[in-house]
Design a protein around this motif. Structure first.
Motif, PDB file in Angstrom:
ATOM      1  N   THR A 111       0.683  -1.340  -0.084  1.00  5.38           N
ATOM      2  CA  THR A 111      -0.004   0.005   0.002  1.00  5.38           C
ATOM      3  C   THR A 111       0.905   1.275   0.089  1.00  5.38           C
ATOM      4  OG1 THR A 111      -1.646  -1.086   1.231  1.00  5.38           O
ATOM      5  CG2 THR A 111      -1.683   1.402   1.176  1.00  5.38           C
ATOM      6  N   LEU A 112       0.661   2.091  -0.916  1.00  5.58           N
ATOM      7  CA  LEU A 112       1.467   3.354  -1.103  1.00  5.58           C
ATOM      8  C   LEU A 112       0.580   4.523  -0.571  1.00  5.58           C
ATOM      9  CD1 LEU A 112       2.650   2.786  -4.734  1.00  5.58           C
ATOM     10  CD2 LEU A 112       3.805   2.125  -2.681  1.00  5.58           C
ATOM     11  N   VAL A 113      -0.584   4.681  -0.755  1.00  2.10           N
ATOM     12  CA  VAL A 113      -1.520   5.778  -0.544  1.00  2.10           C
ATOM     13  C   VAL A 113      -2.895   5.133  -0.270  1.00  2.10           C
ATOM     14  CG1 VAL A 113      -2.353   7.766  -1.589  1.00  2.10           C
ATOM     15  CG2 VAL A 113      -0.220   7.393  -2.254  1.00  2.10           C
ATOM     16  N   VAL A 114      -3.489   5.909   0.842  1.00  3.56           N
ATOM     17  CA  VAL A 114      -4.789   5.592   1.300  1.00  3.56           C
ATOM     18  C   VAL A 114      -5.694   6.636   0.502  1.00  3.56           C
ATOM     19  CG1 VAL A 114      -6.480   5.228   3.082  1.00  3.56           C
ATOM     20  CG2 VAL A 114      -4.124   4.332   3.119  1.00  3.56           C
ATOM     21  N   LEU A 115      -6.683   6.488  -0.260  1.00  2.00           N
ATOM     22  CA  LEU A 115      -7.415   7.453  -0.847  1.00  2.00           C
ATOM     23  C   LEU A 115      -8.892   7.577  -0.375  1.00  2.00           C
ATOM     24  CD1 LEU A 115      -7.319   9.562  -3.325  1.00  2.00           C
ATOM     25  CD2 LEU A 115      -7.978   7.852  -4.705  1.00  2.00           C
ATOM     26  N   GLU A 116      -9.604   8.454   0.224  1.00  2.00           N
ATOM     27  CA  GLU A 116     -10.854   8.380   0.204  1.00  2.00           C
ATOM     28  C   GLU A 116     -11.845   8.915  -0.829  1.00  2.00           C
ATOM     29  OE1 GLU A 116     -14.238  10.286   3.342  1.00  2.00           O
ATOM     30  OE2 GLU A 116     -12.444  11.628   3.030  1.00  2.00           O
ATOM     31  N   ALA A 117     -12.695   8.156  -1.383  1.00  2.00           N
ATOM     32  CA  ALA A 117     -13.581   8.344  -2.322  1.00  2.00           C
ATOM     33  C   ALA A 117     -14.895   7.807  -2.083  1.00  2.00           C
ATOM     34  CB  ALA A 117     -13.119   7.988  -3.768  1.00  2.00           C
ATOM     35  N   MET A 118     -16.134   8.798  -2.202  1.00  2.00           N
ATOM     36  CA  MET A 118     -17.372   8.295  -1.870  1.00  2.00           C
ATOM     37  C   MET A 118     -17.546   7.798  -0.543  1.00  2.00           C
ATOM     38  SD  MET A 118     -18.860   7.132  -5.723  1.00  2.00           S
ATOM     39  CE  MET A 118     -17.404   5.765  -5.868  1.00  2.00           C
ATOM     40  N   LYS A 119     -16.968   8.327   0.249  1.00  2.00           N
ATOM     41  CA  LYS A 119     -17.147   8.058   1.929  1.00  2.00           C
ATOM     42  C   LYS A 119     -16.140   6.578   2.026  1.00  2.00           C
ATOM     43  CE  LYS A 119     -20.110  11.166   3.011  1.00  2.00           C
ATOM     44  NZ  LYS A 119     -20.290  12.149   3.680  1.00  2.00           N
ATOM     45  N   MET A 120     -15.577   6.119   1.101  1.00  2.00           N
ATOM     46  CA  MET A 120     -14.793   4.794   1.377  1.00  2.00           C
ATOM     47  C   MET A 120     -13.097   5.138   1.291  1.00  2.00           C
ATOM     48  SD  MET A 120     -17.214   2.097  -0.689  1.00  2.00           S
ATOM     49  CE  MET A 120     -16.067   0.890  -0.500  1.00  2.00           C
ATOM     50  N   GLU A 121     -12.530   4.269   2.034  1.00  2.11           N
ATOM     51  CA  GLU A 121     -10.936   4.363   2.047  1.00  2.11           C
ATOM     52  C   GLU A 121     -10.484   3.283   1.231  1.00  2.11           C
ATOM     53  OE1 GLU A 121      -9.158   3.979   5.734  1.00  2.11           O
ATOM     54  OE2 GLU A 121     -10.423   5.705   6.699  1.00  2.11           O
TER      55      GLU A 121
END
Length: 153
Positions: A111-121
């Motif tokens: 895992t490089l980056v954790v991205l939040e999109a549409m209320k999901m990680e």
């Protein structure tokens, strides 16, 4: 059409305003069954024109459009990678965490980056191993689909 019941100096009047011409100062009015063309004193004729819609310039990009009150999103680099493999954002979102540093050795699936999109990680994982050469985003940055996140060499 609007109906009014008016009492003026003790006399009752039934008034109907049928049509108000907005391009002039005239109105069609019926008072107790008698029709009148009435000029509205002190009113100015309104010039009505249809608004014209101009197409956006071909160079416009939704990522470049920000509200005047919004603070710019924190980004470290907007340039394309000079060499190496660029890990791109698969969807628009907000960077919650960057799990690696420049110079770190990464493996496939890490895992490089954790991205939040549409209320999901969403974990953004490395597709291949290598050394992190460049990090193009930081925590709190807003990214669009296809933006470079990290360059692995």
């Amino acid at each position: 059409m609007k109906d009014y019941s008016l009492k003026i100096n003790g006399h009752n009047y039934d008034v109907q305003i049928d049509d108000v011409n907005e391009s002039s100062t005239l109105a069609h009015v019926v008072v107790n069954g008698v029709e009148f063309e009435v000029e509205i004193e002190g009113a100015k004729a309104a010039k009505t024109t249809k608004p014209q819609v101009a197409p956006a310039p071909k160079s416009a990009n939704s990522a470049m459009i920000t509200p005047a009150t919004a603070a710019p999103s924190p980004r470290l680099s907007a340039s394309a990678p000079s060499s190496g493999y660029a890990v791109k954002s698969p969807l628009p979102g907000t960077v919650l965490a960057v799990k690696v540093n420049v110079g770190d050795r990464v493996t496939t699936g890490q895992t490089l980056v954790v991205l939040e999109a549409m209320k999901m990680e969403n974990n953004i994982d490395a597709d291949r191993g290598g050394v992190v050469k460049e990090i193009s985003v930081q925590q709190g940055a807003t990214v669009m689909e296809g933006d470079n996140l990290i360059v692995i060499e």
